[in-house]
Design a protein around this motif. Structure first.
Motif, mmCIF file in Angstrom:
data_model
loop_
_atom_site.group_PDB
_atom_site.id
_atom_site.type_symbol
_atom_site.label_atom_id
_atom_site.label_comp_id
_atom_site.label_asym_id
_atom_site.label_seq_id
_atom_site.Cartn_x
_atom_site.Cartn_y
_atom_site.Cartn_z
ATOM 1 N N GLN A 1 0.840 -1.207 0.000
ATOM 2 C CA GLN A 1 0.000 0.000 0.000
ATOM 3 C C GLN A 1 0.873 1.254 0.000
ATOM 4 O O GLN A 1 0.650 2.198 -0.768
ATOM 5 C CB GLN A 1 -0.913 -0.001 1.231
ATOM 6 N N THR B 1 -5.475 3.563 -2.777
ATOM 7 C CA THR B 1 -5.518 2.146 -2.382
ATOM 8 C C THR B 1 -6.372 1.971 -1.131
ATOM 9 O O THR B 1 -6.607 2.923 -0.384
ATOM 10 C CB THR B 1 -4.114 1.619 -2.005
ATOM 11 N N ARG B 2 -6.795 0.762 -0.913
ATOM 12 C CA ARG B 2 -7.380 0.361 0.371
ATOM 13 C C ARG B 2 -6.834 -1.016 0.704
ATOM 14 O O ARG B 2 -6.705 -1.864 -0.186
ATOM 15 C CB ARG B 2 -8.914 0.256 0.286
ATOM 16 N N GLN C 1 -7.855 -4.295 2.884
ATOM 17 C CA GLN C 1 -8.926 -4.942 3.636
ATOM 18 C C GLN C 1 -8.370 -6.250 4.191
ATOM 19 O O GLN C 1 -7.750 -7.024 3.459
ATOM 20 C CB GLN C 1 -10.132 -5.237 2.742
ATOM 21 N N ALA D 1 -6.490 -1.074 8.975
ATOM 22 C CA ALA D 1 -7.056 -1.414 7.658
ATOM 23 C C ALA D 1 -8.550 -1.661 7.811
ATOM 24 O O ALA D 1 -9.038 -1.912 8.917
ATOM 25 C CB ALA D 1 -6.379 -2.680 7.132
ATOM 26 N N GLU D 2 -9.238 -1.610 6.680
ATOM 27 C CA GLU D 2 -10.666 -1.929 6.701
ATOM 28 C C GLU D 2 -10.841 -3.437 6.894
ATOM 29 O O GLU D 2 -10.004 -4.213 6.439
ATOM 30 C CB GLU D 2 -11.300 -1.571 5.357
ATOM 31 N N ARG E 1 -18.024 -3.487 -0.405
ATOM 32 C CA ARG E 1 -17.202 -2.289 -0.278
ATOM 33 C C ARG E 1 -15.954 -2.404 -1.145
ATOM 34 O O ARG E 1 -15.508 -1.441 -1.779
ATOM 35 C CB ARG E 1 -16.827 -2.132 1.188
ATOM 36 N N HIS F 1 -14.775 0.140 -4.126
ATOM 37 C CA HIS F 1 -13.433 0.748 -4.226
ATOM 38 C C HIS F 1 -12.859 0.507 -5.623
ATOM 39 O O HIS F 1 -12.281 1.407 -6.234
ATOM 40 C CB HIS F 1 -12.466 0.120 -3.215
ATOM 41 N N ARG G 1 -9.692 2.441 -7.154
ATOM 42 C CA ARG G 1 -8.722 2.180 -6.086
ATOM 43 C C ARG G 1 -8.198 0.758 -6.194
ATOM 44 O O ARG G 1 -8.957 -0.155 -6.520
ATOM 45 C CB ARG G 1 -9.386 2.353 -4.711
ATOM 46 N N VAL H 1 -7.328 -2.461 -4.419
ATOM 47 C CA VAL H 1 -7.706 -3.056 -3.134
ATOM 48 C C VAL H 1 -6.763 -4.216 -2.833
ATOM 49 O O VAL H 1 -6.627 -5.140 -3.639
ATOM 50 C CB VAL H 1 -9.170 -3.552 -3.156
#
Ligand code: UDP
Length: 250
Positions: A96, A106-107, A109, A118-119, A125, A129, A134, A136
């Motif tokens: 990331q 970025t995300r 998870q 972090a998620e 979701r 993203h 984004r 992921v």
């Protein structure tokens, strides 16, 4: 000038899941995370994302810890596997950081909640993203011991509707023999799931392959250390080894 020289090539996939092993992340090192590799792969992902392809990533942890590694000898297997999953989260955060250095949104998870960092993994979701462009990154594998990140890659690919799982390794695909020791070894361009299972070819573990086969999810095994290889795979060019239901499907 021919048309192919003037018209940008259309990607073969709109949404892909890239599986990066921990081993790839080591780059030239013997252990841990190689910053030069991360910077390089971040640029490759950026190029692919800039062409409009949605990219999700599942990252391994073998560069730091594996549940089945000698270091976990005499350890309860589930405990060792949870440690392995934590290793994948470290890698996810490192990737990331590298992607954000290139300006990519970025995300991360994770399959095991650690919401300060972090998620949690939420399928819808994650898809949202991706639709927003984004990248992921899925950490902590499937969240279950006794599984691998290859299985996590197959599972998440199906959940998010990826059109292919792109398995990044350190070799150019699947070969008839070990290309490091046998110069006569030939790369397979296409394989069926049954070829892989019947010949026990080193593509992904059996659980991951079976999941892909049952859900008709193509796999492309390619060299993520080779510059431009990811782009070529996404363009559907002759790069790596394509594994699918039938030889002619690519
Ligand atoms: N792991 C796990 N469940 C999962 C994914 C991973 O228990 O769903 C653990 C397991 O111990 C594994 C380690 O995390 O050995 C690192 O993952 P993996 O070996 O798949 O990483 P890679 O080979 O891609 O580096």
């Amino acid at each position: 000038m021919s048309e192919s020289e003037t018209t940008p090539q259309e990607p073969a996939y709109r949404r892909v899941l890239l599986k990066l092993s921990g081993e790839a992340l080591m780059g030239e090192e013997d252990y841990g995370i190689s910053r030069p590799f991360l910077e390089r792969i971040a640029l490759e992902i950026q190029e692919v994302a800039a062409s409009g392809v949605q990219v999700a990533v599942v990252i391994g942890g073998g560069n730091i810890f594996r549940g089945v590694a000698p270091a976990s000898h005499d350890m309860d297997r589930a405990t060792a596997d949870y440690m392995g999953m934590l290793a994948t989260v470290m890698n996810a955060l490192a990737l990331q950081d590298a992607l954000e250095n290139e300006g990519l949104p970025t995300r991360v998870q994770t399959a095991i909640s650690m919401q300060q960092m972090a998620e949690p993994y939420i399928r819808r979701r994650a898809i949202r993203h991706l639709e927003k462009g984004r990248v992921v990154i899925f950490g902590a594998g499937t969240g279950n011991p006794f599984f691998t990140t290859d299985t996590a890659a197959s599972l998440r690919s199906m959940e998010i509707g990826a059109e292919a799982v792109l398995k990044g390794t350190k070799v150019d695909g699947v070969y008839t023999d070990d290309p490091m020791t046998n110069p006569e070894a030939m790369r397979y361009r296409h394989l069926t799931y049954m070829d892989v299972i019947a010949q026990d070819l080193k593509v992904m573990d059996a659980t991951a392959i079976t999941l892909c086969r049952d859900n008709h999810l193509p796999i492309v095994v390619f060299n993520c250390v080779k510059p431009g290889a990811l782009r070529r795979v996404v363009l559907g060019e002759d790069e790596g080894t394509f594994v699918g239901p039938e030889e002619a499907e690519r």
